[in-house]
Structures are given as C-alpha cells and as structure tokens.
Write a protein that holds these residues in place. Structure first.
Motif, PDB file in Angstrom:
ATOM      1  N   LEU A  91       7.198  53.707   0.118  1.00  0.00           N
ATOM      2  CA  LEU A  91       5.828  54.045  -0.440  1.00  0.00           C
ATOM      3  C   LEU A  91       4.678  53.227  -0.138  1.00  0.00           C
ATOM      4  O   LEU A  91       4.659  52.135  -0.083  1.00  0.00           O
ATOM      5  N   ILE A  92       3.801  53.941   0.614  1.00  0.00           N
ATOM      6  CA  ILE A  92       2.626  53.516   1.179  1.00  0.00           C
ATOM      7  C   ILE A  92       1.188  53.886   0.535  1.00  0.00           C
ATOM      8  O   ILE A  92       1.322  55.105   0.567  1.00  0.00           O
ATOM      9  N   GLY A  93       0.444  53.032   0.134  1.00  0.00           N
ATOM     10  CA  GLY A  93      -0.729  53.447  -0.454  1.00  0.00           C
ATOM     11  C   GLY A  93      -2.044  53.144   0.361  1.00  0.00           C
ATOM     12  O   GLY A  93      -1.861  52.191   1.306  1.00  0.00           O
ATOM     13  N   ALA A  94      -3.036  53.658   0.224  1.00  0.00           N
ATOM     14  CA  ALA A  94      -4.186  53.567   0.983  1.00  0.00           C
ATOM     15  C   ALA A  94      -5.014  52.427   0.687  1.00  0.00           C
ATOM     16  O   ALA A  94      -5.669  51.870   1.540  1.00  0.00           O
ATOM     17  N   GLU A  95      -4.836  51.881  -0.612  1.00  0.00           N
ATOM     18  CA  GLU A  95      -5.158  50.714  -0.991  1.00  0.00           C
ATOM     19  C   GLU A  95      -3.931  49.760  -1.659  1.00  0.00           C
ATOM     20  O   GLU A  95      -2.981  50.335  -1.942  1.00  0.00           O
ATOM     21  N   GLU A  96      -3.939  48.381  -1.478  1.00  0.00           N
ATOM     22  CA  GLU A  96      -2.908  47.458  -1.895  1.00  0.00           C
ATOM     23  C   GLU A  96      -3.205  47.253  -3.421  1.00  0.00           C
ATOM     24  O   GLU A  96      -2.218  47.011  -4.187  1.00  0.00           O
ATOM     25  N   LYS A  97      -4.333  47.428  -3.910  1.00  0.00           N
ATOM     26  CA  LYS A  97      -4.595  46.926  -5.278  1.00  0.00           C
ATOM     27  C   LYS A  97      -5.543  48.411  -5.933  1.00  0.00           C
ATOM     28  O   LYS A  97      -6.198  48.731  -5.359  1.00  0.00           O
ATOM     29  N   VAL A  98      -4.809  48.610  -7.080  1.00  0.00           N
ATOM     30  CA  VAL A  98      -5.603  49.713  -7.718  1.00  0.00           C
ATOM     31  C   VAL A  98      -5.393  49.737  -9.375  1.00  0.00           C
ATOM     32  O   VAL A  98      -4.607  48.953  -9.802  1.00  0.00           O
ATOM     33  N   TYR A  99      -6.512  50.235 -10.103  1.00  0.00           N
ATOM     34  CA  TYR A  99      -6.476  49.897 -11.489  1.00  0.00           C
ATOM     35  C   TYR A  99      -5.753  51.005 -12.175  1.00  0.00           C
ATOM     36  O   TYR A  99      -5.886  52.389 -11.560  1.00  0.00           O
ATOM     37  N   VAL A 100      -5.057  51.029 -13.318  1.00  0.00           N
ATOM     38  CA  VAL A 100      -4.713  52.010 -14.024  1.00  0.00           C
ATOM     39  C   VAL A 100      -5.823  53.024 -14.448  1.00  0.00           C
ATOM     40  O   VAL A 100      -6.803  52.774 -14.617  1.00  0.00           O
ATOM     41  N   GLY A 101      -5.658  54.286 -13.957  1.00  0.00           N
ATOM     42  CA  GLY A 101      -6.561  55.281 -14.141  1.00  0.00           C
ATOM     43  C   GLY A 101      -7.297  55.684 -13.003  1.00  0.00           C
ATOM     44  O   GLY A 101      -8.162  56.607 -12.985  1.00  0.00           O
TER      45      GLY A 101
END
Length: 600
Positions: A143-153
C-alpha cells in the motif's frame, strides 16, 4: 382383483406420502483440506414443507465463522396412484458460511440442531485439517500513499499494489488476464478498494515488473494497481479496511483445442499488506475550538438568505455552503444555536440538516424566523477547521447578511368585528308586564313549592366518591404533563435499557436491525447526559463524559471504542465484526452507567 390392487396401491400411497413431506437438514462441504487464513465455504441446506428456524452456527475452536449469504429454492413433487394425484411442495433454504482457520490443526464443526416442520433435526459433524499455505515469493501486497503522514479525516491518494508471480512452466504461460482470474474474488477482502474492483469493468491498471527475491535473483510479476482517494478514520498505520488477497495459484495447467486455460491443480495462498508508508495521526485535542465538527484541511463558508425583507415571525430560508477537502458526506452543519447572536434574535428550526453534496461543496438549508423588528442582519457563521499545513486550528466566517424586518401586522378587535358580515338589526319590540316574574310561569303553585334537594342512599357514595375520583384524575394528569414537559429526564432514565435493547439486535445470524454500534453508543451518551445536540461527534462525546466526571480510564476506553466503530462503519465491516463492536460498546456503556449511577 381390482379390489386387491386398490388395497396394494393404498398401502403404497400411505408409505410414499410421508416421504414427500419429510424435512431435512444437511451440512455440505467441499474439501477436508483447508489453509490457515484462507476462508472456505460451508453450507447448511434446510428443506421444509411448512416452516423452519434458522440454524445457530456454533463457535469454533481455532476458527471464525460468518454468514455470508442466504438463498431459497422451491421444489414440487407429484405422484398419480389409481387415477388420484398426490404431491407436495417443499422449500430449501441454503445458509452459506465462510470459515477462516486461525491456526494449524483439526477444526471440528459439531452436529447442528435445526427445527424443521416442528421436529428437531440434526446435521452431520465435519472435521477439517488446517495447514499453513506457504506463499513464498508467489504473492506480495503493498500500500503506497502520496504522503507519508496524514491526519484523521484528511484525504490522501493511495495505491494498492498486488504482485502476482507469472506462471511459466513447460511452454505454458498465463497472461495477466488469466492470472487475474486466479484471484478468488469471493474469499478476497479488498477493503476500501472493493467498489473499484467488484464493478463490471474493474478500475485496475496492469504492469509487467521485476522483483528481486531473497536469493538475489530477479523474477517477473504481473502487478495490479488500484488507485483511490480515501479519508482515514483512525490513527495508526493505515490498513485500508483490512485488505487480504486470496489466490488459487496454478500448479498444473493445460489448454483445450480452443486455447482456453484449464487449471488442473491449484494451491491456495493469501497475503495481507506487507508494506505501507502511510502513518495516520489523530487530530489534537489541545486548542480545539468550540463547534469543531471534523473539518480537516482548508475550507470556506458562505451563506445566503431569502427573502431579506420580512415581517417579524415570517420564515427566512438560510442556505449555508461549505467548500473544502474534507469527506463532505460526513461533515456536520454548523451549530447555529451555539453561535452568539442567533438564539436571542432568531427562532431556529430543530430539523436535522443532512445537506446536499455537489463535488467539493455541501449545502445546508434551514428555516429562521426573526423575533423582533430590531433585527438588522444575520450574523456571520463560523466554521472551525484543522489546518494540516500549519498543524493548527483555524476559523473562517461567512459574511453577515443584511435584513429589513418590519413589525408584525396587528388587528384590533374592532377590525375583526368589522371584517365580518354586517349584523341584522332586531326589529322586535319589548313589552312591559306589570305582573313581574310571575308572568313567566302559568303554574304559580309549582313555582312556590319546596325545591330543596334531598339525597337518597344511592347518591351518598357518589357525592363522597366524586371528589376522590377528581383528585385521582388531577394527579394522573399532572404526572402525564410532568412526563411530557420533562422528556429529557424520561429519556435519560431509559437511556441504559434502550441502548442494551438496540445492541441485542446487532450481530445475530438473522440480523434485521438497522442499528449500528456507533449510533448506539453516541445516542446513549447524548441521552444519558441530556445533551441537547441532535448529532453527537466523537469529540463531543469525549468532552461530555469528561465534564460529567467519568474516570479518565473509562473516557479513554469510550474514545477507542467509538474510533473503532467509526472505522468499521465508514470503512465497511463484516457481520462478525459488528457483533464484536457491539460487545465492546456494551462493556463501555456498563462502565459509564456504573460510575454515573453511584452519584445519583
């Protein structure tokens, strides 16, 4: 001779007829060899002519079970004996379960009792040997995300990448389409990507890539990529709703004369997400402004009102449009009753505001009524949001809306009288009589007779009992009025029992309730603490429990359970998971009730 034949046929009919109506309960399985972590199917077929009860599947040692489907078919049987037609109609209901082994060893499904047509029938038992399926280098899931850190919501673009090793043996090679067909779509859990995969034309990109194995050699893989924008609902490592890929990997393959593939031998393997770079952070509690409804990322708000020239008490339609990057389907409307300048100037509708989503915009509509002609404008409306760039809370406002409010129209009593039809004058004249009141009665003796009231014995209990009955009616009426005027108190007293009753309908094999564990716990906290808000968020619930004096440990447990329920509801969950969440919710509710009950 005919008489003897009739007797014989009658005996045959008596013997055959019951078999046409006999009920039956059967346990159906495919294979006794199963694999740890790979679901396999088990069915119970119940045949009845009138009615039956749904089977209760037992808890299994070393495995989980889940009812995934129920289907019904009908069958009609007829025989003709000596010119007479006999027959019956029965109905077969199939209950399909998925069993997932959790460890190696023997898994036993005991005999299961089912009531069919008023009789208790029993299925056979079955044993399965569960072993570990070694996927080796055949399958990988990332699973690869565009950002490594993201907030809930906060929204994030993620890519699910499934690496499936090419099959190439003895001059037989399967292409990427044929390898895609090897994925078991029924047993695989695609998590948040399911809607993209299970459509008629799956939104999947295919690549041919190489990967270096543990032995240092490069191997060719078919790589299937699925891209989606998601909104994580809980902090921690992002799991995308519990992705698990199950593949019936081919071992022996042949082709027919038309070139179609025939899999003569397969090996079931499965994999969960091996690697992900996405870490989900929770929205901080410190500095969270009042009225925060979960908006994450930059937002804007504007409002319009029609009409803007009204009298006191006339309805005004207020449209509030919010634009931003949040998952707008779950964004709540601003709480206008908590905004200064609204409650003392306007009567606000109590209707819930679901809102209408159009792309990145969500519009809420509600009705207002000005309370006096001194109102000059609709105040600006705040929208707090969490800015992920600066990692701080910010608030944007709509522009004030000027209003022209006239006094309410009043009508005097004379206006009301004059607005009706003109009254007719009575032209009759009055005649004066010298006899006085005696002129109104012809029988003077009866007028002067003794008119004193005398009570008979039967009337005495009525006279005495009437005041008592009247007082009882008054008490009953006041009690009823008290309940009607104190609905909040009555709701508070019934909150615990109502919550337990709703939880009992969640998670059963024949579930019909539309309740969810998340809705039950939020409604319980709202009713138990007499919170006026129609819609309660997770943050509102935590703040209310803390203010009510509930222990920090219990508040933390409630926060975790609500977070898990939100993740299950918005990310999708199985019936078995719903039952577990319902059990966790009940445990937290009992803890809260125990602490609040001590301070009654």
């Amino acid at each position: 001779m005919r008489y003897r034949v009739a007797i014989i046929l009658g005996v045959v009919a008596v013997w055959v007829a019951p078999t046409l109506y006999a009920g039956e309960a059967k346990l159906l399985t495919d294979s006794s060899q199963v694999y740890v972590g790979v679901p396999f199917a088990v069915a119970i077929d119940v045949t009845s002519s009138t009615s039956h009860e749904a089977p209760e599947f037992p808890e299994l040692d070393g495995a989980t079970s889940e009812l995934v489907n129920t289907s019904t078919s009908q069958r009609t049987s007829r025989i003709i004996i000596n010119g007479r037609q006999m027959g019956s109609s029965d109905e077969t209901t199939r209950y399909l379960y998925h069993i997932t082994p959790l460890r190696e060893g023997i898994i036993n499904i005991p005999r299961i009792e089912v009531e069919v047509d008023g009789e208790r029938l029993t299925t056979r038992s079955a044993n399965f040997r569960a072993t570990k399926s070694q996927k080796g280098d055949l399958l990988f899931v990332e699973l690869i995300g565009a950002e490594e850190k993201v907030y809930v919501g906060e929204s994030i673009d993620v890519t699910l990448r499934v690496w499936l090793k090419e099959f190439n043996q003895r001059r037989t090679k399967l292409n990427y389409r044929e390898m895609w067909q090897a994925i078991d779509k029924n047993a695989t859990d695609w998590g948040v990507f399911e809607d993209l995969v299970m459509r008629q034309n799956p939104d999947v990109k295919i690549r041919q890539m190489q990967r270096v194995g543990e032995d240092g050699k490069k191997r060719s893989y078919n790589v299937y990529e699925i891209n989606k924008e998601v909104w994580p609902t809980r902090a921690g490592t992002f799991e995308a709703g519990g992705v698990r890929i199950v593949v019936n990997y081919p071992l022996k393959v042949s082709r027919d004369v038309f070139g179609s593939v025939r899999l003569s031998q397969t090996k079931p393997i499965f994999a969960t997400i091996d690697k992900t770079n996405v870490e989900v952070l929770d929205i901080p509690m410190r500095g969270r402004p009042p009225g925060f409804s979960g908006a994450v990322g930059s937002h804007s708000i504007r409002a319009t009102a029609t009409p803007d020239h009204v009298r006191v008490g006339d309805p005004i339609t207020l449209n509030i449009t919010v634009e931003g990057a949040s998952q707008l389907e779950h964004l709540q409307a601003p709480h206008l009753k908590e905004v200064p300048g609204f409650n003392d100037q306007f009567q606000i509708s109590d209707d819930t505001l679901p809102g209408i989503v159009d792309g990145r915009r969500k519009t809420f509509s509600l009705s207002l009524r000005a309370l006096s002609d001194q109102v000059q404008e609709i105040p600006r409306i705040p929208l707090p949001y969490f800015d992920t760039d600066s990692e701080t809370f910010k608030t944007v406002y709509s522009e004030p809306i000027p209003l022209d409010v006239d006094p309410a129209q009043k009508m005097s009593t004379m206006d009301i009288v004059q607005s009706g039809e003109p009254t007719l004058q009575n032209e009759a004249r009055l005649t004066r009589l010298d006899e006085g009141i005696e002129a109104n009665r012809s029988d003077i003796d009866s007028l002067l007779a003794d008119q004193r009231l005398r009570l008979v014995p039967v009337a005495t209990p009525v006279v005495v009992g009437a005041p008592l009955v009247f007082m009882a009616c008054v008490l009953i009426r006041r009690r009823s009025e008290f309940r009607r005027s104190n609905t909040g108190l009555m709701t508070q007293r019934a909150a615990y029992k109502t919550a337990l009753s709703r939880l009992s309908g969640i998670g059963g094999s024949a579930r019909t309730s539309q309740d969810t564990p998340l809705g039950v716990i939020l409604d319980y906290i709202r009713d138990r603490l007499m919170i006026g808000s129609e819609v309660l968020t997770r943050n509102d619930a935590v703040a209310a429990l803390t203010e009510a004096g509930v222990s920090t440990e219990t508040v933390g447990s409630a926060d975790r359970v609500i977070a898990d329920c939100e993740a299950a509801e918005f990310g999708g969950s199985s019936q078995g998971a719903q039952a577990k969440h319902a059990s966790d919710v009940q445990s937290v509710i009992e803890q809260i009730e125990k602490q609040l009950g001590k301070r009654k």
